[in-house]
Design a protein around this motif. Structure first.
Motif, PDB file in Angstrom:
ATOM      1  N   LEU A 127      95.095 120.497  80.621  1.00 38.95           N
ATOM      2  CA  LEU A 127      94.465 120.174  79.343  1.00 38.95           C
ATOM      3  C   LEU A 127      94.256 118.678  79.138  1.00 38.95           C
ATOM      4  O   LEU A 127      93.193 118.242  78.696  1.00 38.95           O
ATOM      5  N   TYR A 128      95.283 117.866  79.442  1.00 42.94           N
ATOM      6  CA  TYR A 128      95.170 116.438  79.137  1.00 42.94           C
ATOM      7  C   TYR A 128      94.043 115.776  79.933  1.00 42.94           C
ATOM      8  O   TYR A 128      93.453 114.799  79.478  1.00 42.94           O
ATOM      9  N   ALA A 129      93.716 116.323  81.095  1.00 39.61           N
ATOM     10  CA  ALA A 129      92.634 115.751  81.895  1.00 39.61           C
ATOM     11  C   ALA A 129      91.309 115.808  81.155  1.00 39.61           C
ATOM     12  O   ALA A 129      90.428 114.965  81.377  1.00 39.61           O
ATOM     13  N   TYR A 130      91.142 116.788  80.263  1.00 37.46           N
ATOM     14  CA  TYR A 130      89.886 116.926  79.536  1.00 37.46           C
ATOM     15  C   TYR A 130      89.642 115.742  78.595  1.00 37.46           C
ATOM     16  O   TYR A 130      88.501 115.394  78.318  1.00 37.46           O
ATOM     17  N   TYR A 131      90.709 115.133  78.099  1.00 36.05           N
ATOM     18  CA  TYR A 131      90.544 113.970  77.227  1.00 36.05           C
ATOM     19  C   TYR A 131      89.908 112.813  78.000  1.00 36.05           C
ATOM     20  O   TYR A 131      88.957 112.181  77.525  1.00 36.05           O
ATOM     21  N   TYR A 132      90.445 112.530  79.164  1.00 35.54           N
ATOM     22  CA  TYR A 132      89.885 111.461  79.979  1.00 35.54           C
ATOM     23  C   TYR A 132      88.491 111.819  80.470  1.00 35.54           C
ATOM     24  O   TYR A 132      87.609 110.964  80.563  1.00 35.54           O
ATOM     25  N   LEU A 133      88.272 113.080  80.792  1.00 29.08           N
ATOM     26  CA  LEU A 133      86.950 113.504  81.246  1.00 29.08           C
ATOM     27  C   LEU A 133      85.900 113.213  80.188  1.00 29.08           C
ATOM     28  O   LEU A 133      84.857 112.617  80.482  1.00 29.08           O
ATOM     29  N   ARG A 153      82.974 125.014  83.206  1.00 35.72           N
ATOM     30  CA  ARG A 153      83.603 125.648  84.366  1.00 35.72           C
ATOM     31  C   ARG A 153      85.101 125.862  84.142  1.00 35.72           C
ATOM     32  O   ARG A 153      85.637 126.936  84.402  1.00 35.72           O
ATOM     33  N   GLY A 154      85.767 124.829  83.636  1.00 34.53           N
ATOM     34  CA  GLY A 154      87.204 124.922  83.427  1.00 34.53           C
ATOM     35  C   GLY A 154      87.598 125.888  82.330  1.00 34.53           C
ATOM     36  O   GLY A 154      88.606 126.607  82.455  1.00 34.53           O
ATOM     37  N   GLY A 166      94.850 124.988  73.795  1.00 35.68           N
ATOM     38  CA  GLY A 166      93.590 124.874  74.526  1.00 35.68           C
ATOM     39  C   GLY A 166      92.382 124.659  73.635  1.00 35.68           C
ATOM     40  O   GLY A 166      91.311 124.276  74.119  1.00 35.68           O
ATOM     41  N   TYR A 167      92.548 124.880  72.337  1.00 39.06           N
ATOM     42  CA  TYR A 167      91.425 124.672  71.416  1.00 39.06           C
ATOM     43  C   TYR A 167      90.937 123.223  71.418  1.00 39.06           C
ATOM     44  O   TYR A 167      89.778 122.945  71.090  1.00 39.06           O
ATOM     45  N   PHE A 168      91.803 122.288  71.812  1.00 36.94           N
ATOM     46  CA  PHE A 168      91.365 120.891  71.856  1.00 36.94           C
ATOM     47  C   PHE A 168      90.239 120.693  72.866  1.00 36.94           C
ATOM     48  O   PHE A 168      89.357 119.857  72.656  1.00 36.94           O
ATOM     49  N   ALA A 169      90.259 121.438  73.965  1.00 39.25           N
ATOM     50  CA  ALA A 169      89.199 121.310  74.970  1.00 39.25           C
ATOM     51  C   ALA A 169      87.852 121.745  74.391  1.00 39.25           C
ATOM     52  O   ALA A 169      86.813 121.142  74.686  1.00 39.25           O
ATOM     53  N   TRP A 170      87.862 122.785  73.555  1.00 39.47           N
ATOM     54  CA  TRP A 170      86.622 123.220  72.916  1.00 39.47           C
ATOM     55  C   TRP A 170      86.102 122.155  71.949  1.00 39.47           C
ATOM     56  O   TRP A 170      84.889 121.940  71.833  1.00 39.47           O
TER      57      TRP A 170
END
Length: 277
Positions: A127-133, A153-154, A166-170
């Motif tokens: 999950l944390y990788a999505y912030y940097y992405l 994809r993820g 996981g809602y943070f990624a959305w």
């Protein structure tokens, strides 16, 4: 006196020997793969430790090309059951890459996309990788479409409670879709999903995210160009910023929408929303 071994026992023994050799072979291949990975990183790590201030722009660009080739090679290698370990390793390596300011000023952030392509391929629930992405791909590398593509994809590997929050990624995906790609209907759908997933968490954080996400989706339904929705998105960028330049960009955008940003004595940001649409 000779010892006679039944045929069935021989078969079992042969099977066990075969399994042992498979395990030994797998371990050997894993060690070889990680040895290769480490050997590929040594030049880059040495370069970070002993930066030559006289390197030209062309030199930095060659390093960038080399990094992208290395990442492409690593992605093609099997992980032998160590996918999460590989993802963690290259996440740390990315942080070193991202923090090499001199090199990034000269060669840019193009390899950031390759890093996250590899990291999220190995561990899509990181999950944390999505912030940097989101920050790096959209703001630094200028490729928000790739950020959204990798998130799409993820997110296929996500469920409302796996990974946790996981809602943070959305919400991050919605920010890229709204602010950088102008895909308002997609951003609204992402916010609605974030709201739906966050409602499944009874604590104050989950309920607060659900409320904010639903409100943003409602703003976008009423007014695709909603300043309030854009403010919410830039406020989220500011809250999750991992770099000072991203913070400055978010503050400028919030103020341009009519919002206010002040800094308290302890260095915390106080943000006030613009007038309602």
């Amino acid at each position: 006196m000779s010892l006679s071994i039944p045929a069935s026992a021989k078969d079992k023994l042969s099977t066990k020997v075969a399994l042992v050799w498979q395990q030994v072979g797998g371990i050997a291949c894993t060690v070889a793969a990680f040895t290769l990975a480490v050997s590929l990183q040594i030049p880059q790590l040495d370069a970070l430790k002993d930066q030559d201030k006289n390197l030209s722009k062309a030199d930095f660009q060659r390093q960038e090309t080399k990094t992208r080739v290395q990442l492409s090679l690593i992605k093609s290698l099997p992980s032998f059951g160590f996918k999460n370990l590989v993802a963690n390793w290259y996440y740390i390596d990315f942080l070193q890459y991202f923090g090499d300011t001199e090199a990034r000023n000269q060669a840019g952030y193009g390899a950031a996309i390759d890093y996250f392509d590899l990291i999220l391929d190995r561990d899509p629930r990181f999950l944390y990788a999505y912030y940097y992405l989101s920050n790096t791909a959209s703001i630094y590398a200028g490729q928000p479409e790739k950020s959204v593509e990798l998130m799409d994809r993820g997110l296929k590997s996500f469920s409302p409670r796996v990974p946790d929050r996981g809602y943070f990624a959305w919400r991050l995906k919605a920010v890229d879709e709204l602010l950088f790609l102008g895909r308002v209907p997609d951003a609204r759908r992402s916010m609605l999903t974030a709201a739906e997933w966050a409602r499944q968490y009874p604590d104050s954080e989950g309920q607060n995210v659900a409320r904010i996400s639903q409100n943003t989706a409602n703003y976008l339904a009423r007014n695709p160009n909603s300043k309030q929705a854009q403010f919410d998105a830039w406020n989220m960028v500011l809250t999750g910023a991992v770099d000072e330049s991203v913070m400055k960009r978010a503050i400028v955008e919030i103020r341009s929408l009519g919002g206010k940003v002040t800094t308290s004595a302890d260095g915390q940001f106080k943000v006030e929303a613009p007038a309602k649409d």
